[in-house]
Design an enzyme around this catalytic site. Structure first.
Site, PDB file in Angstrom:
ATOM      1  N   THR A  99      -8.133   2.880   8.690  1.00 52.82           N
ATOM      2  CA  THR A  99      -9.408   2.245   8.767  1.00 52.82           C
ATOM      3  C   THR A  99      -9.618   1.396  10.072  1.00 52.82           C
ATOM      4  O   THR A  99      -8.678   0.704  10.491  1.00 52.82           O
ATOM      5  CB  THR A  99      -9.224   0.917   7.542  1.00 52.82           C
ATOM      6  OG1 THR A  99      -9.219   1.831   6.299  1.00 52.82           O
ATOM      7  CG2 THR A  99     -10.545   0.276   7.488  1.00 52.82           C
ATOM      8  N   GLU A 135     -10.462 -10.018   2.694  1.00 54.42           N
ATOM      9  CA  GLU A 135      -9.581  -9.818   3.240  1.00 54.42           C
ATOM     10  C   GLU A 135      -9.540  -9.518   4.628  1.00 54.42           C
ATOM     11  O   GLU A 135     -10.404  -8.748   5.221  1.00 54.42           O
ATOM     12  CB  GLU A 135      -8.925  -8.268   2.928  1.00 54.42           C
ATOM     13  CG  GLU A 135      -7.637  -7.920   3.553  1.00 54.42           C
ATOM     14  CD  GLU A 135      -7.196  -6.501   2.821  1.00 54.42           C
ATOM     15  OE1 GLU A 135      -6.119  -6.195   3.706  1.00 54.42           O
ATOM     16  OE2 GLU A 135      -7.259  -6.119   1.935  1.00 54.42           O
ATOM     17  N   HIS A 144      -5.846   3.244  -1.622  1.00 49.84           N
ATOM     18  CA  HIS A 144      -7.222   3.610  -0.867  1.00 49.84           C
ATOM     19  C   HIS A 144      -7.646   5.115  -1.504  1.00 49.84           C
ATOM     20  O   HIS A 144      -6.947   5.963  -0.967  1.00 49.84           O
ATOM     21  CB  HIS A 144      -7.024   3.410   0.611  1.00 49.84           C
ATOM     22  CG  HIS A 144      -8.559   3.785   1.393  1.00 49.84           C
ATOM     23  ND1 HIS A 144      -8.741   3.524   2.653  1.00 49.84           N
ATOM     24  CD2 HIS A 144      -9.754   3.875   0.924  1.00 49.84           C
ATOM     25  CE1 HIS A 144      -9.821   3.603   2.863  1.00 49.84           C
ATOM     26  NE2 HIS A 144     -10.570   3.940   1.812  1.00 49.84           N
ATOM     27  N   ARG A 159      -9.858   7.493  -0.823  1.00 47.88           N
ATOM     28  CA  ARG A 159     -10.903   8.109   0.095  1.00 47.88           C
ATOM     29  C   ARG A 159     -11.701   9.194  -0.328  1.00 47.88           C
ATOM     30  O   ARG A 159     -11.558   9.966  -1.098  1.00 47.88           O
ATOM     31  CB  ARG A 159     -10.275   8.510   1.369  1.00 47.88           C
ATOM     32  CG  ARG A 159      -9.680   7.446   2.289  1.00 47.88           C
ATOM     33  CD  ARG A 159      -8.869   8.079   3.510  1.00 47.88           C
ATOM     34  NE  ARG A 159      -8.574   6.984   4.437  1.00 47.88           N
ATOM     35  CZ  ARG A 159      -9.347   6.463   5.420  1.00 47.88           C
ATOM     36  NH1 ARG A 159     -10.634   7.001   5.521  1.00 47.88           N
ATOM     37  NH2 ARG A 159      -8.896   5.494   6.247  1.00 47.88           N
ATOM     38  N   HIS A 164       0.972   6.014   1.975  1.00 54.21           N
ATOM     39  CA  HIS A 164       1.508   7.157   3.002  1.00 54.21           C
ATOM     40  C   HIS A 164       2.904   7.885   2.142  1.00 54.21           C
ATOM     41  O   HIS A 164       3.227   8.871   2.578  1.00 54.21           O
ATOM     42  CB  HIS A 164       2.206   6.008   4.004  1.00 54.21           C
ATOM     43  CG  HIS A 164       1.320   5.278   4.933  1.00 54.21           C
ATOM     44  ND1 HIS A 164       0.607   6.099   5.526  1.00 54.21           N
ATOM     45  CD2 HIS A 164       0.734   4.010   4.877  1.00 54.21           C
ATOM     46  CE1 HIS A 164      -0.309   5.252   6.483  1.00 54.21           C
ATOM     47  NE2 HIS A 164       0.100   3.941   5.782  1.00 54.21           N
ATOM     48  N   GLU A 214      -8.709   0.050  -2.962  1.00 49.97           N
ATOM     49  CA  GLU A 214      -9.582   0.168  -1.707  1.00 49.97           C
ATOM     50  C   GLU A 214     -10.290   1.131  -1.743  1.00 49.97           C
ATOM     51  O   GLU A 214     -10.031   2.404  -2.039  1.00 49.97           O
ATOM     52  CB  GLU A 214      -8.669  -0.003  -0.519  1.00 49.97           C
ATOM     53  CG  GLU A 214      -7.767  -1.089  -0.444  1.00 49.97           C
ATOM     54  CD  GLU A 214      -7.106  -0.955   1.074  1.00 49.97           C
ATOM     55  OE1 GLU A 214      -6.474  -2.091   1.257  1.00 49.97           O
ATOM     56  OE2 GLU A 214      -6.893  -0.168   1.602  1.00 49.97           O
ATOM     57  N   ARG A 274      -7.695  12.480   0.948  1.00 47.78           N
ATOM     58  CA  ARG A 274      -6.525  13.074   1.881  1.00 47.78           C
ATOM     59  C   ARG A 274      -5.145  12.595   1.438  1.00 47.78           C
ATOM     60  O   ARG A 274      -4.067  13.135   1.947  1.00 47.78           O
ATOM     61  CB  ARG A 274      -6.902  12.473   3.295  1.00 47.78           C
ATOM     62  CG  ARG A 274      -6.590  10.886   3.556  1.00 47.78           C
ATOM     63  CD  ARG A 274      -6.911  10.595   4.944  1.00 47.78           C
ATOM     64  NE  ARG A 274      -7.933  10.614   5.356  1.00 47.78           N
ATOM     65  CZ  ARG A 274      -8.583  10.271   6.514  1.00 47.78           C
ATOM     66  NH1 ARG A 274      -7.853   9.557   7.253  1.00 47.78           N
ATOM     67  NH2 ARG A 274      -9.856  10.454   6.952  1.00 47.78           N
ATOM     68  N   HIS A 329      -3.449  -5.325   7.618  1.00 48.57           N
ATOM     69  CA  HIS A 329      -3.724  -3.835   8.729  1.00 48.57           C
ATOM     70  C   HIS A 329      -3.083  -4.276   9.905  1.00 48.57           C
ATOM     71  O   HIS A 329      -3.230  -5.212  10.683  1.00 48.57           O
ATOM     72  CB  HIS A 329      -5.214  -4.132   9.292  1.00 48.57           C
ATOM     73  CG  HIS A 329      -5.461  -2.611   9.664  1.00 48.57           C
ATOM     74  ND1 HIS A 329      -5.763  -1.656   8.929  1.00 48.57           N
ATOM     75  CD2 HIS A 329      -5.448  -2.141  10.945  1.00 48.57           C
ATOM     76  CE1 HIS A 329      -6.026  -0.494   9.502  1.00 48.57           C
ATOM     77  NE2 HIS A 329      -5.889  -0.883  10.852  1.00 48.57           N
ATOM     78  N   GLY A 330      -2.106  -3.344  10.034  1.00 50.06           N
ATOM     79  CA  GLY A 330      -1.029  -3.440  11.340  1.00 50.06           C
ATOM     80  C   GLY A 330       0.048  -4.555  11.251  1.00 50.06           C
ATOM     81  O   GLY A 330       0.547  -4.609  12.148  1.00 50.06           O
ATOM     82  N   ASN A 379       0.782  -1.275   0.086  1.00 53.32           N
ATOM     83  CA  ASN A 379      -0.064  -0.150   0.005  1.00 53.32           C
ATOM     84  C   ASN A 379       0.870   1.338  -0.146  1.00 53.32           C
ATOM     85  O   ASN A 379       1.701   1.461   0.925  1.00 53.32           O
ATOM     86  CB  ASN A 379      -1.013   0.034   1.283  1.00 53.32           C
ATOM     87  CG  ASN A 379      -2.129   0.847   1.241  1.00 53.32           C
ATOM     88  OD1 ASN A 379      -1.629   2.347   1.047  1.00 53.32           O
ATOM     89  ND2 ASN A 379      -3.137   0.912   1.447  1.00 53.32           N
TER      90      ASN A 379
END
Length: 237
Positions: free
Chosen positions: A101, A151, A43, A45, A10, A70, A49, A191-192, A7
């Protein structure tokens, strides 16, 4: 070996912080693919952002691996996806004020709406994944609405501070992955996840892909993006 989707949101977040053009998420995408990643994840959004519409359009043109979009489960986003044609759409919950998320979709409680969006995307030839908690009822609901993939949200596993808690979350992920596989649904996870906690999950053979962003980009600040991706790939081998 499980696949790795990186992803790059960032990278765009850092660019947007100054309102300029650097760092360029497209350049990051090229490096990620050259380093051996199996896919790109972005993603888009509602508030834009980080990733922008133009980013998505250009990524579609240059991507040589899988492009996973996403997005929120709404008609406007579905129409945009149909115009861009990513290789996979992953439907995720979205709150305006959240930093990232938070949790999985309640597919079981929103079946009609989810089914409508999935039908739109399927009619356009786009396979769909739903981002859900590792909960058996959610897996069954995903199957009923004809999701191609689930997922599994690994946030609680990643954030566990006690071994008992981590063990319980690992078991929940294992059972959800097994059921999805049994129902003929592909299994992704994310995630994480980071360089410390992802290795254990590779013992769940039903998981075919890990989508990881923050930890790879954070590691890249120290060792470079190419090295960060290669290190994560090695952990998945």
């Amino acid at each position: 070996m499980a696949r790795l989707g990186v992803n790059i949101d960032h990278v765009a977040t850092l660019r947007q912080a100054r309102g300029g053009t650097e760092p360029d998420p497209l350049a990051a995408a090229v490096l990620v693919e050259l380093a051996g990643a199996d896919g790109l994840v972005v993603h888009l959004r509602e508030d834009r952002r980080h990733i922008q519409d133009k980013d998505l359009q250009l990524l579609r043109e240059i991507a040589r691996t899988k492009l996973d979009l996403e997005m929120a489960a709404d008609e406007a986003m579905a129409k945009l996806a149909l115009s861009v044609k990513p290789d996979l759409v992953t439907l995720v919950p979205e709150k305006r004020q959240e930093l990232t998320t938070e949790g999985g979709l309640d597919v079981a409680g929103q079946r009609d709406r989810m089914q409508s969006i999935i039908t739109m995307l399927h009619d356009g030839g786009i396979p769909v994944s739903v981002f859900i908690e590792p909960d058996l009822n959610q897996v069954k609901a995903a199957h009923k609405i004809s999701a191609d993939f689930v997922e599994l949200h690994t946030g609680r596993y990643a954030n566990a501070t006690r071994s008992k808690e981590a063990d319980a979350e690992f078991e929940a992920i294992t059972q959800a992955a097994k059921l999805a596989y049994k129902l003929g649904i592909g299994v992704n996870a994310g995630h994480g996840l980071n360089y410390r906690n992802v290795k254990r999950l590779t013992h769940i053979p039903e998981i075919v892909e890990y989508n990881i962003g923050h930890s790879i980009i954070a590691r890249a600040v120290l060792v470079g993006l190419t090295q960060a991706v290669k290190e994560m790939k090695a952990l998945l081998s």
